[in-house]
Design an enzyme around this catalytic site. Structure first.
Site, PDB file in Angstrom:
ATOM      1  CE  LYS A  54      -3.710  -2.612   2.129  1.00 49.19           C
ATOM      2  NZ  LYS A  54      -4.490  -3.004   3.309  1.00 49.19           N
ATOM      3  CD  GLN A  98      -3.265  -4.466   6.488  1.00 47.90           C
ATOM      4  OE1 GLN A  98      -3.481  -3.418   5.879  1.00 47.90           O
ATOM      5  NE2 GLN A  98      -3.540  -5.640   5.979  1.00 47.90           N
ATOM      6  CG  ASP A 121      -9.473  -0.366   5.045  1.00 47.95           C
ATOM      7  OD1 ASP A 121      -9.077  -0.884   3.989  1.00 47.95           O
ATOM      8  OD2 ASP A 121      -8.836  -0.405   6.119  1.00 47.95           O
TER       9      ASP A 121
HETATM   10  N1  GUN Z   1      -6.396  -6.948   6.249  1.00 51.71           N
HETATM   11  C1  GUN Z   1      -6.585  -7.711   5.145  1.00 51.71           C
HETATM   12  N2  GUN Z   1      -7.155  -6.977   4.158  1.00 51.71           N
HETATM   13  C2  GUN Z   1      -7.325  -5.726   4.645  1.00 51.71           C
HETATM   14  C3  GUN Z   1      -7.849  -4.522   4.091  1.00 51.71           C
HETATM   15  O1  GUN Z   1      -8.297  -4.449   2.943  1.00 51.71           O
HETATM   16  N3  GUN Z   1      -7.828  -3.449   4.918  1.00 51.71           N
HETATM   17  C4  GUN Z   1      -7.365  -3.511   6.195  1.00 51.71           C
HETATM   18  N4  GUN Z   1      -7.414  -2.398   6.924  1.00 51.71           N
HETATM   19  N5  GUN Z   1      -6.869  -4.611   6.734  1.00 51.71           N
HETATM   20  C5  GUN Z   1      -6.852  -5.713   5.960  1.00 51.71           C
END
Ligand code: GUN
Length: 283
Positions: A54, A98, A121
């Protein structure tokens, strides 16, 4: 029949290029670059990889990244206080915490603490509610990315039967809302569904998000279906595989996403799109 592969990396690059153009236009008009705060707690290797991807994507499209890292024993109160600081910081447009968080932290409390207009998100109840009302603002990245992948192969959605296997809060349920918004007739299979193979056999569009390697067998799939595999499972031998038995599924499907290289890159690309949009909301 051998299915054609849906190239998630290529579609994601197109989205990222669009976002990069949008960021450049924003900066050319005198606004500052969007800023995404990424919050990582602990040292889960998969989470570290996802967050690194990311942050790299931010660099690629010109979004400023604010990386924050906490030890796994950080208290919930301290994490909530950090979210409050980021909420109040006018220089931060998007906040991503996350998941999963360590067991002593209530991840719903943390997710709900992020102000809705910085919730890139799309997990906040406000953003999920807006999607349910067909008035989406910041959309959950993975389901939205699946819709973009389906559009990339000309999926018409209307008069089409979609089946989602998996009913999680972050993927299966918003996936249902996205498919209905696009015009498909959608059914969700979950742990209490009586006949999952029978439901799957009706699907023109099949989306699988359960986290069990090889759970959906090729023989269940309707010939000519489009199959989107959201699962990412690491086997004992180190290989990454999805939730569909890929080799048998590709013999019946018309289109199928590979794992890796299918949905994964789209999640990151849609996160960048949401961050650019959030910067507009915060202006
Ligand atoms: N953990 C696994 N996929 C995601 C996601 O798309 N966003 C977040 N915040 N955590 C994750």
């Amino acid at each position: 029949m051998s299915a054609q592969l849906i190239d998630g990396k290529a579609v994601a690059q197109q989205v990222l290029q669009r976002v990069a153009d949008g960021v450049a236009a924003r900066c050319a008009s005198g606004a500052r670059a969007p800023c995404l705060a990424t919050v990582l707690v602990g040292a889960d290797p998969a989470s570290e990889v996802y967050v690194r991807n990311k942050r790299r994507a931010c660099q690629q499209v010109g979004i400023q990244s604010l990386p924050l890292h906490f030890d796994s024993d950080v208290s919930e109160a301290d994490l909530l206080a950090e979210v409050d600081r980021l909420n109040a910081d006018a220089g931060v447009d998007g906040i991503l915490v996350q998941l999963p968080l360590p067991a002593h932290i209530n991840s719903i409390a943390v997710t709900e603490r992020i102000v809705a207009h910085k919730d890139v998100d799309g997990f906040h109840p406000y953003n999920l509610g807006r999607l349910a009302q067909r008035l989406p603002v910041l959309r959950p990245c993975t389901p939205w990315g699946v819709i973009e992948l389906l559009r990339s192969v000309g999926e018409p959605f209307k008069q089409r039967t979609a089946v989602v296997v998996g009913a999680s809060n972050h993927v299966g349920r918003p996936m249902m809302l996205e498919l209905m918004l696009a015009g498909a007739t959608a059914t969700c299979c979950h742990r209490f569904t009586a006949d999952v193979p029978g439901e799957v056999a009706r699907a023109d569009i099949l989306v699988v998000a359960v986290g069990k390697p090889g759970m959906v067998k090729g023989a269940w799939i309707k010939p000519g279906a489009t199959v989107i595999d959201i699962g990412i499972n690491r086997l004992d031998d180190g290989r990454l595989v999805g939730d569909c038995d890929f080799e048998t599924a590709r013999e019946r499907a018309a289109w199928i996403t590979p794992v890796p290289g299918g949905v994964g890159p789209m999640t990151v690309a849609m996160l960048m799109q949401n961050t650019l949009q959030a910067a507009g909301l915060n202006d």
